[in-house]
Motif scaffolding. Structure first.
Motif, PDB file in Angstrom:
ATOM      1  N   GLY A 147       0.836  -1.195   0.000  1.00  0.00           N
ATOM      2  CA  GLY A 147       0.000   0.000   0.000  1.00  0.00           C
ATOM      3  C   GLY A 147       0.870   1.243   0.000  1.00  0.00           C
ATOM      4  O   GLY A 147       1.865   1.310   0.724  1.00  0.00           O
ATOM      5  N   ASP A 150       0.681   5.498   0.122  1.00  0.00           N
ATOM      6  CA  ASP A 150       0.005   6.791   0.244  1.00  0.00           C
ATOM      7  C   ASP A 150       1.024   7.834  -0.207  1.00  0.00           C
ATOM      8  O   ASP A 150       1.823   8.326   0.579  1.00  0.00           O
ATOM      9  N   GLY A 210      -3.000   5.051  -3.311  1.00  0.00           N
ATOM     10  CA  GLY A 210      -4.102   5.960  -3.015  1.00  0.00           C
ATOM     11  C   GLY A 210      -4.308   6.925  -4.170  1.00  0.00           C
ATOM     12  O   GLY A 210      -3.354   7.473  -4.716  1.00  0.00           O
ATOM     13  N   ILE A 239      -6.853   3.192  -5.429  1.00  0.00           N
ATOM     14  CA  ILE A 239      -7.991   3.177  -4.507  1.00  0.00           C
ATOM     15  C   ILE A 239      -8.303   4.610  -4.076  1.00  0.00           C
ATOM     16  O   ILE A 239      -7.396   5.362  -3.719  1.00  0.00           O
ATOM     17  N   GLU A 243      -8.842   7.630  -2.013  1.00  0.00           N
ATOM     18  CA  GLU A 243      -8.282   7.896  -0.686  1.00  0.00           C
ATOM     19  C   GLU A 243      -8.890   9.136  -0.040  1.00  0.00           C
ATOM     20  O   GLU A 243      -8.299   9.736   0.844  1.00  0.00           O
ATOM     21  N   THR A 289      -9.001   8.997   3.898  1.00  0.00           N
ATOM     22  CA  THR A 289      -8.020   8.215   4.656  1.00  0.00           C
ATOM     23  C   THR A 289      -7.229   9.034   5.664  1.00  0.00           C
ATOM     24  O   THR A 289      -7.002   8.560   6.774  1.00  0.00           O
ATOM     25  N   SER A 308      -2.382   6.069   6.958  1.00  0.00           N
ATOM     26  CA  SER A 308      -3.193   6.279   5.744  1.00  0.00           C
ATOM     27  C   SER A 308      -2.917   5.183   4.719  1.00  0.00           C
ATOM     28  O   SER A 308      -3.847   4.640   4.112  1.00  0.00           O
ATOM     29  N   ILE A 352      -5.651   2.551   3.198  1.00  0.00           N
ATOM     30  CA  ILE A 352      -5.825   2.365   1.747  1.00  0.00           C
ATOM     31  C   ILE A 352      -5.702   0.884   1.402  1.00  0.00           C
ATOM     32  O   ILE A 352      -6.527   0.315   0.682  1.00  0.00           O
ATOM     33  N   ASN A 379      -8.619  -1.170   2.832  1.00  0.00           N
ATOM     34  CA  ASN A 379      -9.820  -0.945   2.011  1.00  0.00           C
ATOM     35  C   ASN A 379      -9.780  -1.822   0.767  1.00  0.00           C
ATOM     36  O   ASN A 379     -10.784  -2.420   0.375  1.00  0.00           O
ATOM     37  N   TYR A 380      -8.600  -1.890   0.147  1.00  0.00           N
ATOM     38  CA  TYR A 380      -8.444  -2.755  -1.045  1.00  0.00           C
ATOM     39  C   TYR A 380      -8.755  -4.218  -0.673  1.00  0.00           C
ATOM     40  O   TYR A 380      -9.498  -4.900  -1.372  1.00  0.00           O
TER      41      TYR A 380
END
Length: 140
Positions: A10, A12, A60, A95, A97, A100, A128, A132, A135-136
């Motif tokens: 992930g 950000d 993100g 995704i 964001e 976030t 954050s 992200i 969430n994925y």
């Protein structure tokens, strides 16, 4: 990520700092990894890809509340293009964001982190990235 073999990373992305999170090999749990200075990000990711079985990147995608592009959108899109060039075999997911950073700040506050540490923007970036990535995992 199509098959469950490697980890998801992930990201950000920020112009100064970038939060990094990673999953376990089964891609069940996202965990904060670190925050890196963005000017060292490409090298950091290349080193990580050599050490870990990274199956996909989850980046993100910054948007305004109404869904339009933000000041950061161009920077993120440029970064995603670089990722595609340097790691063509690793799939990239973007995704939304939008909330976030706010959720990250609230979860840090709720976890009882002292005020001085809450003001650490690097911690917010790392959390954050974790949100992200989670969430994925939750919505794929």
């Amino acid at each position: 990520c199509k098959t469950i073999m490697g980890k998801a990373l992930g990201i950000d992305y920020g112009t100064k700092r970038t939060g990094i999170a990673i999953t376990d090999a089964m891609q069940i749990i996202a965990s904060g990894l670190t925050t890196v200075a963005t000017h060292t990000l490409d090298e950091f990711i290349s080193n990580l890809v050599q050490k870990e079985a990274i199956e996909c990147f989850v980046v993100g995608d910054p948007k305004n509340l109404d869904g339009t592009a933000t000041d950061s959108t161009g920077h993120v899109n440029g970064f995603v293009k670089r990722l595609q060039k340097t790691h063509p075999t690793i799939h990239i997911h973007q995704i939304d964001e939008r909330f976030t950073s706010k959720i990250a700040k609230q979860s840090i506050l709720a976890s009882g982190v002292k005020k001085k540490e809450r003001q650490n923007k690097a911690l917010v970036d790392e959390v954050s990235a974790t949100i992200i990535l989670q969430n994925y995992l939750d919505y794929r």
